[in-house]
Design a protein around this motif. Structure first.
Motif, PDB file in Angstrom:
ATOM      1  N   LEU A  71       0.793  -1.218   0.040  1.00  0.00           N
ATOM      2  CA  LEU A  71      -0.068  -0.061  -0.156  1.00  0.00           C
ATOM      3  C   LEU A  71       0.919   1.246  -0.004  1.00  0.00           C
ATOM      4  O   LEU A  71       0.381   2.350  -0.371  1.00  0.00           O
ATOM      5  N   GLN A  72       2.052   1.042   0.402  1.00  0.00           N
ATOM      6  CA  GLN A  72       2.972   2.281   0.606  1.00  0.00           C
ATOM      7  C   GLN A  72       3.033   3.056  -0.784  1.00  0.00           C
ATOM      8  O   GLN A  72       3.545   2.707  -1.934  1.00  0.00           O
ATOM      9  N   GLY A  73       2.533   4.364  -1.097  1.00  0.00           N
ATOM     10  CA  GLY A  73       2.664   5.098  -1.976  1.00  0.00           C
ATOM     11  C   GLY A  73       1.492   4.892  -3.082  1.00  0.00           C
ATOM     12  O   GLY A  73       1.258   5.802  -4.108  1.00  0.00           O
ATOM     13  N   ARG A  74       0.720   3.917  -2.913  1.00  0.00           N
ATOM     14  CA  ARG A  74      -0.454   3.609  -3.863  1.00  0.00           C
ATOM     15  C   ARG A  74      -1.812   4.806  -3.657  1.00  0.00           C
ATOM     16  O   ARG A  74      -1.948   5.184  -2.611  1.00  0.00           O
ATOM     17  N   ARG A  75      -2.003   5.107  -4.579  1.00  0.00           N
ATOM     18  CA  ARG A  75      -3.447   5.978  -4.606  1.00  0.00           C
ATOM     19  C   ARG A  75      -4.439   5.257  -4.426  1.00  0.00           C
ATOM     20  O   ARG A  75      -4.865   4.559  -5.280  1.00  0.00           O
ATOM     21  N   VAL A  76      -5.385   5.700  -3.477  1.00  0.00           N
ATOM     22  CA  VAL A  76      -6.626   5.177  -3.385  1.00  0.00           C
ATOM     23  C   VAL A  76      -7.814   6.184  -3.557  1.00  0.00           C
ATOM     24  O   VAL A  76      -7.705   7.195  -2.708  1.00  0.00           O
ATOM     25  N   LEU A  77      -8.734   5.821  -4.295  1.00  0.00           N
ATOM     26  CA  LEU A  77      -9.902   6.749  -4.345  1.00  0.00           C
ATOM     27  C   LEU A  77     -11.063   6.331  -3.658  1.00  0.00           C
ATOM     28  O   LEU A  77     -11.430   5.226  -3.826  1.00  0.00           O
ATOM     29  N   ILE A  78     -11.515   6.976  -2.834  1.00  0.00           N
ATOM     30  CA  ILE A  78     -12.493   6.730  -1.879  1.00  0.00           C
ATOM     31  C   ILE A  78     -13.764   7.648  -2.129  1.00  0.00           C
ATOM     32  O   ILE A  78     -13.573   8.892  -2.032  1.00  0.00           O
ATOM     33  N   THR A  79     -14.609   7.191  -2.384  1.00  0.00           N
ATOM     34  CA  THR A  79     -16.145   8.042  -2.438  1.00  0.00           C
ATOM     35  C   THR A  79     -16.839   8.002  -1.474  1.00  0.00           C
ATOM     36  O   THR A  79     -16.603   7.231  -0.368  1.00  0.00           O
ATOM     37  N   GLY A  80     -17.681   9.188  -1.030  1.00  0.00           N
ATOM     38  CA  GLY A  80     -18.347   9.261   0.288  1.00  0.00           C
ATOM     39  C   GLY A  80     -17.309   9.521   1.275  1.00  0.00           C
ATOM     40  O   GLY A  80     -17.665   9.036   2.379  1.00  0.00           O
ATOM     41  N   ALA A  81     -16.309  10.329   0.944  1.00  0.00           N
ATOM     42  CA  ALA A  81     -15.190  10.263   1.845  1.00  0.00           C
ATOM     43  C   ALA A  81     -15.230  11.403   3.045  1.00  0.00           C
ATOM     44  O   ALA A  81     -14.390  11.516   3.875  1.00  0.00           O
ATOM     45  N   SER A  82     -16.263  12.202   3.032  1.00  0.00           N
ATOM     46  CA  SER A  82     -16.111  13.549   3.683  1.00  0.00           C
ATOM     47  C   SER A  82     -16.361  13.050   5.410  1.00  0.00           C
ATOM     48  O   SER A  82     -16.181  14.052   5.993  1.00  0.00           O
ATOM     49  N   ARG A  83     -17.213  11.894   5.597  1.00  0.00           N
ATOM     50  CA  ARG A  83     -17.525  11.607   6.928  1.00  0.00           C
ATOM     51  C   ARG A  83     -17.745  10.215   7.014  1.00  0.00           C
ATOM     52  O   ARG A  83     -17.906   9.547   6.265  1.00  0.00           O
ATOM     53  N   GLY A  84     -17.998   9.696   8.280  1.00  0.00           N
ATOM     54  CA  GLY A  84     -18.717   8.528   8.544  1.00  0.00           C
ATOM     55  C   GLY A  84     -17.451   7.475   8.104  1.00  0.00           C
ATOM     56  O   GLY A  84     -16.384   7.508   8.372  1.00  0.00           O
ATOM     57  N   ILE A  85     -17.891   6.257   7.469  1.00  0.00           N
ATOM     58  CA  ILE A  85     -17.237   5.286   7.034  1.00  0.00           C
ATOM     59  C   ILE A  85     -16.078   5.784   6.215  1.00  0.00           C
ATOM     60  O   ILE A  85     -14.941   5.185   6.295  1.00  0.00           O
ATOM     61  N   GLY A  86     -16.421   6.353   5.193  1.00  0.00           N
ATOM     62  CA  GLY A  86     -15.450   7.084   4.433  1.00  0.00           C
ATOM     63  C   GLY A  86     -14.244   7.862   4.902  1.00  0.00           C
ATOM     64  O   GLY A  86     -12.995   7.807   4.708  1.00  0.00           O
ATOM     65  N   GLU A  87     -14.649   8.553   5.840  1.00  0.00           N
ATOM     66  CA  GLU A  87     -13.504   9.552   6.716  1.00  0.00           C
ATOM     67  C   GLU A  87     -12.633   8.476   7.432  1.00  0.00           C
ATOM     68  O   GLU A  87     -11.289   8.423   7.336  1.00  0.00           O
ATOM     69  N   ALA A  88     -13.059   7.332   8.131  1.00  0.00           N
ATOM     70  CA  ALA A  88     -12.316   6.329   8.615  1.00  0.00           C
ATOM     71  C   ALA A  88     -11.509   5.563   7.717  1.00  0.00           C
ATOM     72  O   ALA A  88     -10.283   5.370   8.058  1.00  0.00           O
ATOM     73  N   LEU A  89     -11.995   5.326   6.566  1.00  0.00           N
ATOM     74  CA  LEU A  89     -11.176   4.781   5.265  1.00  0.00           C
ATOM     75  C   LEU A  89     -10.056   5.345   4.896  1.00  0.00           C
ATOM     76  O   LEU A  89      -8.798   5.081   4.612  1.00  0.00           O
ATOM     77  N   ALA A  90     -10.274   6.799   4.735  1.00  0.00           N
ATOM     78  CA  ALA A  90      -9.308   7.758   4.354  1.00  0.00           C
ATOM     79  C   ALA A  90      -8.064   7.681   5.370  1.00  0.00           C
ATOM     80  O   ALA A  90      -6.925   7.598   5.084  1.00  0.00           O
TER      81      ALA A  90
END
Length: 265
Positions: free
Chosen positions: A3-22
């Motif tokens: 995962l080091q340096g990999r770019r991960v696109l996360i939708t619904g990222a501003s709060r909740g599960i999305g924020e935790a994923l980020a």
């Protein structure tokens, strides 16, 4: 996957599960590319995680149609796509607003499927990638008041299984995440409709479901991508429901052993 340096696109990222994923992916060394409608909170989270912010409305098919290209132009190649964005619909089906069926299906199923369609050829040209689709146990079991939401999540789950079959032998892997109750604003809104709230209470009282913290979900997803696992199912006590639905899919995989999964070019 490293995962080091990999770019991960996360939708619904501003709060909740999305924020935790980020935050979890950033802690693992990945670079988050964050998508949501809430521009201010999105940019704040991007700053906190060393990522980039890409405001977009996934209910707008025009914005979705160019989203992967736009983000790769703004931030760089996407190695991991996490389709997390989702909206609830809690009401008697016939009483819901006229546009709710289209809106929920657009965000919960059609947008994730379209983003996969855009991302997969790019990942294949670069030699690999990973797709995570965040679904729900509501796509397996049926609760009153959740007809539209459950149907959209069932579609996403079955789509992911079909995509896995389509990609067999190719270097793009998939993870289907099936979640029970996670304390978020979305879950809180579901309690506004009494039949749904009472159904949730019954299932929890019988011990078939328990709240899962969003941080636990995020760590499970990060681990699944790192280890290229097919599924994340939380809470674990609800896993038998998922396994019952998965059984015909696994049986079909066995029956189709040796059958080519891609046409010869």
């Amino acid at each position: 996957m490293q995962l080091q340096g990999r770019r991960v696109l996360i939708t619904g990222a501003s709060r909740g599960i999305g924020e935790a994923l980020a935050r979890a992916f950033a802690d693992a060394g990945a670079v988050p590319a964050l998508v949501a409608r809430s521009e201010d909170s999105l940019r704040s989270l991007a700053s906190a995680t060393g990522g980039t912010a890409h405001p977009a409305d996934l209910a707008d098919a025009t914005q979705v149609a160019e989203l992967i290209e736009r983000i790769e132009n703004e931030a760089g190649p996407i190695d991991i796509l996490v389709n997390n964005a989702g909206i609830e619909s809690t009401a008697a089906f016939a009483d819901a607003p006229a546009d709710e069926l289209r809106r929920v299906t657009e965000v919960n199923y059609l947008a994730p499927a379209e983003l996969c369609r855009q991302a997969i050829p790019r990942m294949l040209r670069r030699g690999g990638g990973h797709i995570v689709n965040i679904s729900s146990l509501a796509g397996i079991v049926v609760f009153p008041g959740l007809v539209t939401y459950s149907a959209s999540k069932a579609a996403l789950s079955h789509f992911t299984a079909g995509l896995r079959a389509d990609l067999r032998g190719l270097p793009v892997k998939t993870t289907l995440v099936e979640l029970g109750p996670v304390p978020t604003e979305l879950l809180a809104r579901a309690d506004n409709y009494e039949p749904t709230a009472r159904s949730f209470q019954r299932i929890e009282r019988l011990g078939f479901a328990v709240d899962t913290p969003r941080e636990t979900v995020a760590l499970g997803v990060v681990d699944a991508v790192r280890r290229q696992r097919r599924h994340v199912r939380l809470p674990r006590r609800s896993m038998p429901f998922s396994l019952l639905v998965e059984a015909p899919r696994r049986l079909t995989e066995v029956l189709l052993s040796g059958v080519p999964h891609q046409a010869k070019s």
